[in-house]
Write a protein that holds these residues in place. Structure first.
Motif, PDB file in Angstrom:
ATOM      1  N   ASP A  27       0.858  -1.275   0.015  1.00  0.00           N
ATOM      2  CA  ASP A  27       0.046   0.057  -0.093  1.00  0.00           C
ATOM      3  C   ASP A  27       0.934   1.208   0.090  1.00  0.00           C
ATOM      4  O   ASP A  27       0.364   2.251   0.413  1.00  0.00           O
ATOM      5  N   ILE A  71      -5.196  -2.907  -1.071  1.00  0.00           N
ATOM      6  CA  ILE A  71      -6.513  -2.162  -1.095  1.00  0.00           C
ATOM      7  C   ILE A  71      -6.726  -0.741  -0.910  1.00  0.00           C
ATOM      8  O   ILE A  71      -7.739  -0.168  -0.566  1.00  0.00           O
ATOM      9  N   ARG A  72      -5.634  -0.100  -1.002  1.00  0.00           N
ATOM     10  CA  ARG A  72      -5.412   1.446  -1.055  1.00  0.00           C
ATOM     11  C   ARG A  72      -5.239   2.258  -2.225  1.00  0.00           C
ATOM     12  O   ARG A  72      -4.603   3.244  -2.324  1.00  0.00           O
ATOM     13  N   ARG A 102     -18.294  -3.150   4.951  1.00  0.00           N
ATOM     14  CA  ARG A 102     -17.753  -2.091   3.978  1.00  0.00           C
ATOM     15  C   ARG A 102     -17.866  -1.100   4.142  1.00  0.00           C
ATOM     16  O   ARG A 102     -17.112  -0.037   3.979  1.00  0.00           O
ATOM     17  N   ASP A 114     -11.417  -1.765   5.845  1.00  0.00           N
ATOM     18  CA  ASP A 114     -10.295  -1.450   5.753  1.00  0.00           C
ATOM     19  C   ASP A 114      -9.254  -1.174   7.019  1.00  0.00           C
ATOM     20  O   ASP A 114      -8.333  -1.327   7.307  1.00  0.00           O
ATOM     21  N   ARG A 115     -10.236  -0.849   8.154  1.00  0.00           N
ATOM     22  CA  ARG A 115      -9.978  -0.714   9.645  1.00  0.00           C
ATOM     23  C   ARG A 115      -9.315  -2.286  10.448  1.00  0.00           C
ATOM     24  O   ARG A 115      -8.582  -2.233  10.985  1.00  0.00           O
ATOM     25  N   LYS A 119      -7.897  -4.695   8.448  1.00  0.00           N
ATOM     26  CA  LYS A 119      -6.466  -4.823   7.900  1.00  0.00           C
ATOM     27  C   LYS A 119      -5.299  -4.915   8.878  1.00  0.00           C
ATOM     28  O   LYS A 119      -5.221  -4.241   9.730  1.00  0.00           O
ATOM     29  N   GLU A 153      -9.595  -4.346  -6.924  1.00  0.00           N
ATOM     30  CA  GLU A 153      -9.406  -3.959  -5.584  1.00  0.00           C
ATOM     31  C   GLU A 153     -10.207  -4.403  -4.606  1.00  0.00           C
ATOM     32  O   GLU A 153     -10.080  -4.566  -3.451  1.00  0.00           O
ATOM     33  N   ARG A 204     -10.134  -6.700  -1.088  1.00  0.00           N
ATOM     34  CA  ARG A 204     -10.685  -6.211   0.107  1.00  0.00           C
ATOM     35  C   ARG A 204     -11.546  -7.016   0.835  1.00  0.00           C
ATOM     36  O   ARG A 204     -11.449  -7.522   1.780  1.00  0.00           O
ATOM     37  N   THR A 224     -14.705  -1.210   9.977  1.00  0.00           N
ATOM     38  CA  THR A 224     -14.798  -1.408   8.373  1.00  0.00           C
ATOM     39  C   THR A 224     -13.610  -2.314   8.043  1.00  0.00           C
ATOM     40  O   THR A 224     -12.718  -2.616   8.873  1.00  0.00           O
TER      41      THR A 224
END
Length: 568
Positions: free
Chosen positions: A172, A201-202, A314, A482-483, A485, A515, A519, A480
């Motif tokens: 990332d 994923i960023r 998500r 993303d958090r 990860k 992507e 995720r 979420t």
């Protein structure tokens, strides 16, 4: 170097176990944390001092840009009631400064009608930050690059201190992050980059696996491969791999001998409310009876505490029914560690922000938050100096906060005495939780510092770091994808895994859809022993219309739903 403070702290702990007495040779930090630290130490050459203020909230960043636009008569051209127009300009400036296109829709050409180039906007915004003694996150990296150009001694000093840079989550890295690390390393410092292209994923922020490869070009053709997954049970890892197979990724991660079987379930529910009910019942069952012995290894502890369970999604706007359903069953949950959760009472938040303003009168975000808290408390249209505003309010609880801030700003013995008394003060004036948290953080800070070095500034820095790294309360984790990860849990529920959310409806080209696919892979591999994936078969929009919903096409393409019925 890594991407989250929590990961940096964990790396430091692992280093402590590995090198013991030589831990002083190891530093661990986020890329932005490192950049900010060096700017505070050596940034005077480019106008950044040790008391620089970090603008992390868009409302404060927008205020900087708005002042410049008003100065050239453009205050109304991009403004809107909610500030969204100016936020889009800020996004475009960020894209311009960091040198990536990412997946932002903000385009530099959108603003040519103003008669101001994007470079002029970016320069004016940067000048506005400097005038306030402030920096934002994109600016930390570009400012450090500028400092290395302006003061060669800083770069030489870095290369004297360090012999190796290890970069975690390298997939990332953005272009500017990769360039900064390459510049720091030069030819004499070893670079070791840990990266997994499956977990990239960023892209929306400019992150890409290719930047990790470019950082170590000599190693890229023949990398070391970490071939074993020591976290996930068998069926969880194989299900996650199936998600990536339709796009040609047929790699098979080896699992250590005696890896437990684990469990994956796919559960369609009638509605978001039914989904929330089912997830709450599943969570309650885990906490009462633990994991099924058939899904864990022989001799493994089946018990589950709330912190072992994560509910990931998500987007945050589908969270409310889950929170309500858990609360009805008396199950505590932790949604995030922002200030309102970390310090739940306004008195505690006022103390921190007024102390921050007292330490540095240029701290506009602290001043804004203080005034907003006081307005909510008093109903008066307050403005100006938040310390004066706080002292003007005739309320016993707020008067105690004002006295506490005043004593802390004196430093020395007054600071010590004030912070030792904060817990009792909170009990007396009905803000016990926040006062207890402040007291605990003070004791941690006192243990980690010397008498001579303790200061209000040092305490605030320690408080900020604690807030970012330590869970605020026990409870099931709601977060979420993303958090999530980089984290792992015994049991994970992925909710709302339907078409339109995964992939997101805005992901309308192959790069963005891939992507989104990665995720989902990242989310699934957070689970160590049990994974549940749910989605509602119908939803109701704000106009009362019912819509049929389908599961994520990624699940269908992976062949994971062959035995799942359409109703439950």
């Amino acid at each position: 170097m890594t991407f989250t403070v929590k990961a940096a702290e964990e790396l430091k702990q692992r280093a402590r176990a590995a090198v013991a007495d030589e831990l002083w040779r190891v530093d661990a930090d986020t890329i932005h944390g490192f950049a900010l630290d060096w700017l505070k130490r050596y940034g005077r050459e480019i106008g950044i001092g040790p008391d620089v203020v970090v603008l992390s909230d868009d409302i404060d960043r927008v205020a900087v840009l708005a002042e410049y636009l008003r100065s050239i008569g453009l205050g109304d051209d991009l403004g809107s009631d909610d500030g969204s127009g100016l936020r889009r300009v800020i996004e475009a400036i960020d894209t311009h400064r960091t040198g990536h296109n990412g997946q932002h829709r903000a385009c530099t050409s959108d603003y040519t009608h103003l008669g101001v180039s994007m470079q002029e906007l970016a320069d004016a915004y940067s000048a506005g930050l400097q005038a306030r003694g402030a920096v934002d996150f994109p600016g930390m990296l570009s400012s450090l690059m500028e400092l290395l150009d302006e003061d060669p001694w800083v770069l030489e000093h870095f290369r004297t201190l360090y012999r190796c840079i290890l970069v975690d989550e390298g997939q990332d890295l953005t272009l500017v992050q990769s360039a900064l690390l390459r510049r720091l390393a030069g030819e004499g410092i070893d670079l070791f980059v840990v990266a997994d292209d499956r977990q990239s994923i960023r892209g929306y922020a400019g992150g890409a696996f290719t930047h990790a490869q470019a950082l170590v070009p000599s190693a890229a053709p023949d990398p070391l491969h970490l071939r074993h997954n020591f976290r996930c049970a068998q069926v969880i890892q194989r299900a996650a791999e199936a998600i990536l197979r339709p796009v040609g990724d047929t790699r098979h991660v080896a699992l250590p001998e005696n890896t437990p079987p684990g469990r994956v379930r796919f559960v369609p529910l009638k509605s978001p409310e039914a989904e929330a009910y089912w997830i709450a019942e599943w969570t309650s069952g885990l906490l009462k009876t633990g994991l099924d012995p058939e899904v864990i290894a022989d001799g493994e502890d089946p018990s589950v505490v709330p912190e072992d369970v994560a509910i990931a999604l998500r987007t945050r706007w589908i969270l409310a029914p889950i929170v309500d359903a858990l609360a009805e069953r008396g199950i505590r949950c932790v949604v995030q560690t922002d200030t309102s959760v970390f310090l739940p009472e306004p008195e505690a938040r006022l103390f921190v922000d007024c102390l921050a303003f007292g330490v540095n009168a240029n701290n506009a975000p602290a001043a804004r938050r203080s005034i907003e808290e006081l307005r909510d408390w008093t109903g008066d249209d307050l403005s100006g100096d938040p310390l004066q505003a706080l002292r003007s309010v005739r309320n016993a609880s707020l008067e105690s906060v004002a006295e506490l801030v005043t004593r802390c700003l004196l430093g020395g013995a007054d600071l010590e005495q004030a912070m030792e008394a904060v817990a009792e003060l909170g009990k007396t004036h009905d803000w016990p939780r926040g006062a207890r948290t402040l007291s605990d953080v003070w004791r941690d800070y006192r243990t980690a510092s010397t008498v001579q070095s303790r200061s209000p500034q040092g305490f605030l820095a320690h408080l900020a770091r604690t807030q970012r790294t330590r869970p605020t309360d026990p409870g099931v984790r709601l977060l979420t994808i993303d958090r999530a990860k980089g984290l792992e849990f015994k049991a994970v529920a992925l909710i709302g895994v339907r078409d339109g959310l995964i992939p997101h409806y805005r992901a309308n080209n192959p790069l963005e859809r891939n992507e989104e696919r990665r995720r989902l892979y990242v989310a699934m591999t957070r689970a160590a022993r049990e994974l549940v994936i749910t989605w509602p078969t119908t939803t109701v929009d704000r106009y009362g219309r019912t819509h049929e919903q389908s599961p994520s096409p990624f699940l269908v393409e992976a062949g994971l739903l062959a035995s799942v019925g359409r109703t439950t």
